[in-house]
Design a protein around this motif. Structure first.
Motif, PDB file in Angstrom:
ATOM      1  N   VAL A 102       0.846  -1.204   0.000  1.00 52.60           N
ATOM      2  CA  VAL A 102       0.000   0.000   0.000  1.00 52.60           C
ATOM      3  C   VAL A 102       0.881   1.253   0.000  1.00 52.60           C
ATOM      4  CG1 VAL A 102      -1.702   1.295   1.309  1.00 52.60           C
ATOM      5  CG2 VAL A 102      -1.948  -1.143   1.080  1.00 52.60           C
ATOM      6  N   ALA A 118       0.126   2.362 -10.301  1.00 53.26           N
ATOM      7  CA  ALA A 118      -0.329   2.302  -8.912  1.00 53.26           C
ATOM      8  C   ALA A 118      -1.517   1.357  -8.774  1.00 53.26           C
ATOM      9  CB  ALA A 118      -0.718   3.702  -8.430  1.00 53.26           C
ATOM     10  N   LEU A 119      -2.438   1.429  -9.741  1.00 54.21           N
ATOM     11  CA  LEU A 119      -3.616   0.554  -9.705  1.00 54.21           C
ATOM     12  C   LEU A 119      -3.196  -0.910  -9.762  1.00 54.21           C
ATOM     13  CD1 LEU A 119      -6.617   1.190  -9.648  1.00 54.21           C
ATOM     14  CD2 LEU A 119      -6.684   0.871 -12.104  1.00 54.21           C
ATOM     15  N   LEU A 174      -3.750  -3.849  -6.895  1.00 54.76           N
ATOM     16  CA  LEU A 174      -4.508  -5.088  -7.124  1.00 54.76           C
ATOM     17  C   LEU A 174      -3.631  -6.318  -6.936  1.00 54.76           C
ATOM     18  CD1 LEU A 174      -6.842  -4.160 -10.067  1.00 54.76           C
ATOM     19  CD2 LEU A 174      -7.386  -4.498  -7.683  1.00 54.76           C
ATOM     20  N   PHE A 201      -3.122  -7.035  -3.312  1.00 51.94           N
ATOM     21  CA  PHE A 201      -4.312  -7.666  -2.729  1.00 51.94           C
ATOM     22  C   PHE A 201      -4.340  -9.158  -3.036  1.00 51.94           C
ATOM     23  CE2 PHE A 201      -8.714  -8.956  -3.861  1.00 51.94           C
ATOM     24  CZ  PHE A 201      -9.153  -9.154  -2.573  1.00 51.94           C
TER      25      PHE A 201
END
Lengths: 93, 119, 165
Positions: free
Chosen positions: A46, A68-69, A73, A76
């Motif tokens: 993060v 960044a996206l 993901l 995660f």
């Protein structure tokens, strides 16, 4: 004037985020248990994503947004896989 | 120190949000280091994932909206993903850790679920 | 209304997917609009194939009120947890587990409650037992567990039950 203000505050934010990443890495190395390491890794992801967003602001292009996206993901998915492994990996099914 | 050339008010606003977000994120990560046991540490990353991410993304939104002269709010997507995914990871980690602690008989987790508190 | 439902089974999902597509491509041109509508249409029909449990969203006013409350609580709990982290040693050792009985049963309501409780630092959802309807939490500042039960029941659960049940 405004360029200097923004430039310096981006630098300060990046230093703070790097320190945050260092804390997460320390927790990752120290442990003591596997779940502590995983939570350190998740926080690291993060923080790295936020660092990329600040890099994007400095460069003034929206290119870093996609990176960044993707990091968010992937972090995660990785953390979920590791947590699932903790539930199943050590127990004979 | 290169940075985009924004009007002064926007530069100050973006700077404020960036530093506030970075400070909150750092605070969460320090908590990850300082809190005594695993279940307490579970609370630390959500500082960075909520307020820290929110502040930095608001700063980024203001910066790019002013820079390109039109509202540019695609950072909302990152915020949305982070808000939805962080609870999932933390819940999975909490239940995995509870399960492991009970299997190994550690003191960190209670042997039985606590009785529900009634008002 | 029924005709719309036959073509477009999940109108809200359609709008959300289309919005996400337009945000991702950062444009509002007709071509992207059509492409996004196509993707969202496919997404809606995939959802039909998945056959999720029925749920409905009522009372937009309650949704807005809940969003406002959560927004305020995120700030407040961030401050509280921040002061605990930087505070003295004995403030950091009040953490503990607790349980409470929930009246909320809708799976969507429970999912939203889980997100709310995790996004406000200081409370962490650990486990929910659907047969007993008991939720187990970990709380960082567990001095008075009745205070937490009251907060969760009055601030979130009542509104969630209005919205989802």
């Amino acid at each position: 004037m405004s360029v200097a203000i923004l430039g310096w505050s981006i630098t300060v934010a990046q230093v703070l985020l790097t320190l945050a990443m260092a804390c997460a890495v320390l927790r990752f190395m120290r442990g003591p248990r596997a779940q502590d390491r995983i939570i350190g890794l998740d926080t690291f992801y993060v923080n790295a994503m936020l660092l990329l967003v600040t890099l994007g602001i400095r460069s003034g292009t929206t290119l870093y947004f996609e990176a960044a996206l993707v990091i968010g993901l992937l972090g995660f998915v990785g953390t979920v896989a590791l947590a699932k492994f903790l539930m199943r990996g050590e127990v004979i099914e | 120190m290169n940075a985009p050339d924004l009007p002064l008010w926007a530069a100050i606003l973006v700077s404020f949000f960036l530093i506030a977000g970075a400070l909150v994120t750092l605070l969460g990560s320090i908590g990850l280091w300082r809190l005594p046991d695993f279940y307490a540490r579970l609370h630390a990353p959500s500082l960075g994932a909520t307020l820290g991410t929110g502040f930095i993304l608001i700063g980024s939104m203001i910066c790019f909206s002013v820079l390109q002269g039109r509202p540019l709010v695609h950072e909302v997507l990152i915020g949305l993903f982070v808000t939805i995914t962080t609870p999932v990871t933390l819940m999975l980690l909490a239940s995995a850790s509870l399960y492991r602690d009970r299997v190994e008989g550690n003191d960190a987790a209670p042997k039985k679920d606590p009785a529900p508190t009634e008002l | 209304m029924t005709r719309l439902k036959r073509v477009l089974p999940y109108p809200l999902l359609f709008v959300a997917l289309l919005g996400m597509w337009l945000l991702m491509t950062q444009s509002l041109s007709t071509g992207q609009f059509l492409l996004g509508a196509l993707v969202a249409f496919g997404g809606c029909w995939t959802m039909v194939a998945l056959d999720p449990p029925a749920g409905r969203l009522r009372r937009p006013g309650a949704v807005a009120r809940l969003a406002g409350r959560v927004f305020i609580d995120v700030f407040r709990s961030n401050l509280a947890v921040g002061s605990i982290i930087l505070g003295s040693e004995d403030r950091r050792t009040h953490a503990g587990f607790m349980s409470l009985r929930l009246d909320l049963t809708s799976p969507y309501g429970l999912a939203v409650l889980a997100i709310i409780l995790t996004c406000t630092p200081g409370t962490q959802w650990v486990r929910y037992d659907p047969s007993q309807r008991v939720l187990m939490l970990h709380v960082l500042d567990l001095v008075d567990d009745r205070h937490w039960v009251r907060t969760i029941k009055e601030r979130y659960e009542s509104l969630l039950m209005e919205i989802f049940e």
